[in-house]
Design an enzyme around this catalytic site. Structure first.
Site, mmCIF file in Angstrom:
data_model
loop_
_atom_site.group_PDB
_atom_site.id
_atom_site.type_symbol
_atom_site.label_atom_id
_atom_site.label_comp_id
_atom_site.label_asym_id
_atom_site.label_seq_id
_atom_site.Cartn_x
_atom_site.Cartn_y
_atom_site.Cartn_z
ATOM 1 N N TYR A 24 40.226 -16.970 46.434
ATOM 2 C CA TYR A 24 39.632 -16.887 47.772
ATOM 3 C C TYR A 24 40.527 -17.658 48.731
ATOM 4 C CZ TYR A 24 36.212 -17.652 51.565
ATOM 5 O OH TYR A 24 35.563 -17.708 52.788
ATOM 6 N N ASP A 74 48.300 -21.476 48.199
ATOM 7 C CA ASP A 74 47.096 -21.841 48.952
ATOM 8 C C ASP A 74 46.573 -23.146 48.338
ATOM 9 O OD1 ASP A 74 43.857 -20.293 49.677
ATOM 10 O OD2 ASP A 74 44.645 -22.320 49.974
ATOM 11 N N LYS A 128 40.411 -29.090 53.881
ATOM 12 C CA LYS A 128 39.576 -30.035 53.136
ATOM 13 C C LYS A 128 40.040 -31.493 53.207
ATOM 14 C CE LYS A 128 38.263 -26.174 50.185
ATOM 15 N NZ LYS A 128 36.842 -25.921 50.329
HETATM 16 P P1 KE4 Z 1 37.611 -22.631 54.916
HETATM 17 O O1 KE4 Z 1 37.857 -21.543 55.936
HETATM 18 O O2 KE4 Z 1 36.260 -22.481 54.235
HETATM 19 O O3 KE4 Z 1 37.867 -24.043 55.447
HETATM 20 O O4 KE4 Z 1 38.727 -22.483 53.769
HETATM 21 C C1 KE4 Z 1 38.865 -21.238 53.109
HETATM 22 C C2 KE4 Z 1 39.504 -21.470 51.760
HETATM 23 C C3 KE4 Z 1 40.845 -21.139 51.591
HETATM 24 N N1 KE4 Z 1 41.472 -21.346 50.407
HETATM 25 C C4 KE4 Z 1 40.807 -21.886 49.353
HETATM 26 C C5 KE4 Z 1 41.542 -22.097 48.058
HETATM 27 C C6 KE4 Z 1 39.446 -22.252 49.478
HETATM 28 O O5 KE4 Z 1 38.797 -22.778 48.403
HETATM 29 C C7 KE4 Z 1 38.784 -22.047 50.696
HETATM 30 C C8 KE4 Z 1 37.322 -22.392 50.894
HETATM 31 N N2 KE4 Z 1 36.639 -22.861 49.735
HETATM 32 C C9 KE4 Z 1 35.214 -22.608 49.681
HETATM 33 C C10 KE4 Z 1 34.723 -23.127 48.323
HETATM 34 N N3 KE4 Z 1 34.726 -22.108 47.337
HETATM 35 C C11 KE4 Z 1 34.491 -23.206 50.840
HETATM 36 C C12 KE4 Z 1 32.983 -23.234 50.711
HETATM 37 C C13 KE4 Z 1 32.310 -22.243 51.602
HETATM 38 O O6 KE4 Z 1 32.789 -21.092 51.727
HETATM 39 O O7 KE4 Z 1 31.278 -22.641 52.183
#
Ligand code: KE4
Length: 427
Positions: A144, A239, A267
């Site tokens: 993701y 990523d 994060k």
């Molecule tokens: P954000 O747009 O949520 O800040 O980041 C996207 C993203 C990009 N790359 C990786 C490897 C990520 O894990 C994420 C976001 N992680 C999720 C957890 N599985 C965020 C939690 C959520 O979607 O509420």
């Protein structure tokens, strides 16, 4: 545990917010039940609206690596806020955190701050396309990279064909440029390069996957991707929204010794405030506006509060020579002890762990890709989740997520967690 307040709050939220949440995974759809509304957090603990206390293994999906509300981050944030919240102008603070990251993460010369991991990954793909003048890119099933259209794609039929939209609103035109391969399957990546010669701008990967549960690269997978990208003139994008500053101060590039062309962050570098970033060598980053022609922008990019929380977090990590040894040891202990308990109960399982990221999969003995993660017994995980939740332990509410260990989790929290896992009736 009483959940009256959370239940009432969820009903109220449901009226005004789609699904009652501002991010789907929080709604407990995967594990069932009513999502718990938190009202405060400190150290290793969160407190919910009914004043129940939980040992936290989500840590805001990674940012709270120091533990929640670290006093020095809080103090620095208060002082910064007194100077103003956001100016929409350059500030010295942005250069300070950029310099710290560039000086400590391998193979990057410049970094652009944004406000989410989604923005970081979306922008990195645009930059790779602008730099290579190619349209297609490869991602891996189960990884993701945020919710921008190009990433919301499921595998098309057969590997030579294009992806298909996995969400309404994503067009076929967008999906056709996203190619999918199975994590750890280098043969599929070779096939995609062969079927799309000269058309692939980049390969983007979570160097340790955390969005299908924790899944590790095997058999020098990352090294082989590096070689394929070099042979085909494509960029390799790590990523590191999850792994950045979590696996090591230099991230996955440092841990695996593999050079990425672009790296995305999120994060931890915001210490819990909205942040994302993407970084690379000058040759690529110089294509980004206003220096170059690839456009990208953001009102709150590099805002003082997120930068101060992130910079203080990174400085605290860097100043503790035992930081990674400690959080990795905590995860290792949990891994070993949970494994001992499950073995003693003859529960077939697989615990995948890298550094302070880990996941428990039930009724499988290996998980190397999304298909194998999906074959795990998620109904059993859901029971496991609720058993821990009602005993004051908060896991990520899905078997497809990763546990994030913070530096605030110590022996007391480990012992309590193991005590509850020991008591669980695995049915
Ligand atoms: P954000 O747009 O949520 O800040 O980041 C996207 C993203 C990009 N790359 C990786 C490897 C990520 O894990 C994420 C976001 N992680 C999720 C957890 N599985 C965020 C939690 C959520 O979607 O509420």
């Amino acid at each position: 545990m009483k959940y009256q307040r959370s239940s009432a709050l969820f009903d109220e939220a449901y009226k005004y917010i789609p699904g009652g949440v501002n991010s789907p995974v929080r709604a407990f759809k995967s594990v069932g039940g009513v999502p718990v509304f938190m009202k405060s957090a400190k150290g290793a603990y969160m407190t919910d609206a009914d004043d129940n206390e939980y040992i936290d293994y989500i840590n805001s999906w990674g940012p709270a690596i120091l533990g929640h509300t670290h006093p020095e981050v809080l103090e620095a944030l208060k002082k910064q806020a007194e100077k103003g919240f956001s100016f929409g102008t350059p500030t010295e603070l942005e250069t300070e955190i950029a310099k710290l990251i560039v000086e400590n993460v391998p193979n990057i010369d410049q970094i652009r701050m944004v406000s989410s991991g989604t923005e970081a990954c979306m922008s990195a793909i645009r930059l790779a396309r602008g730099f290579t003048k190619r349209d297609k890119f490869i991602k891996f099933e189960g990884c993701y990279h945020g919710h921008s259209d190009s990433f919301l794609i499921k595998a098309g039929s057969g590997m030579a064909t294009f992806g298909n939209p996995s969400s309404p609103g994503v067009t076929a035109g967008t999906a056709k440029d996203t190619l999918l391969a199975k994590y750890n399957d280098i043969g599929q990546v070779e096939d995609l390069f062969r079927h799309n010669q000269g058309e692939i701008a980049a390969v983007i990967i979570e160097p340790v996957a955390g969005n299908m549960g924790c899944v590790l690269p095997e058999n020098n997978f990352l090294q082989k991707l590096r070689k394929l990208c070099d042979e085909n003139g494509a960029l390799l994008i790590f990523d590191e929204v999850m792994t950045g500053f979590r696996l090591a101060f230099g991230g996955a590039q440092e841990v695996f010794g593999v050079k990425a062309d672009l790296v995305t962050f999120g994060k931890v570098i915001g210490g819990g405030l909205p942040v994302g970033a993407f970084a690379g060598r000058n040759e690529i980053m110089d294509h980004l506006a206003p220096k170059g022609a690839v456009y990208q922008a953001g009102t709150l990019s590099g805002n003082p509060l997120a930068m101060r929380a992130g910079l203080t977090t990174l400085q605290l990590i860097k100043s503790d020579e035992n930081f990674y040894k400690n959080i990795n040891k905590t995860a290792e202990t949990l891994d070993f002890e949970i494994g001992k308990i499950l073995n003693s109960k003859n529960i077939e399982h697989r615990i995948n762990r890298k550094g302070s990221m880990m996941s428990v999969f039930f009724h499988v003995n290996a998980v190397s890709n999304f298909e194998e993660a999906a074959n795990a017994n998620h109904a059993l995980f859901n029971n496991f989740f609720h058993q821990l939740l009602k005993n004051g332990i908060y896991l990520p509410p899905s078997g497809y997520e990763t546990w994030f260990i913070s530096n605030a989790i110590k022996e007391k929290e480990i012992d309590r967690t193991l005590e509850v896992i020991q008591q669980f009736e695995y049915s």
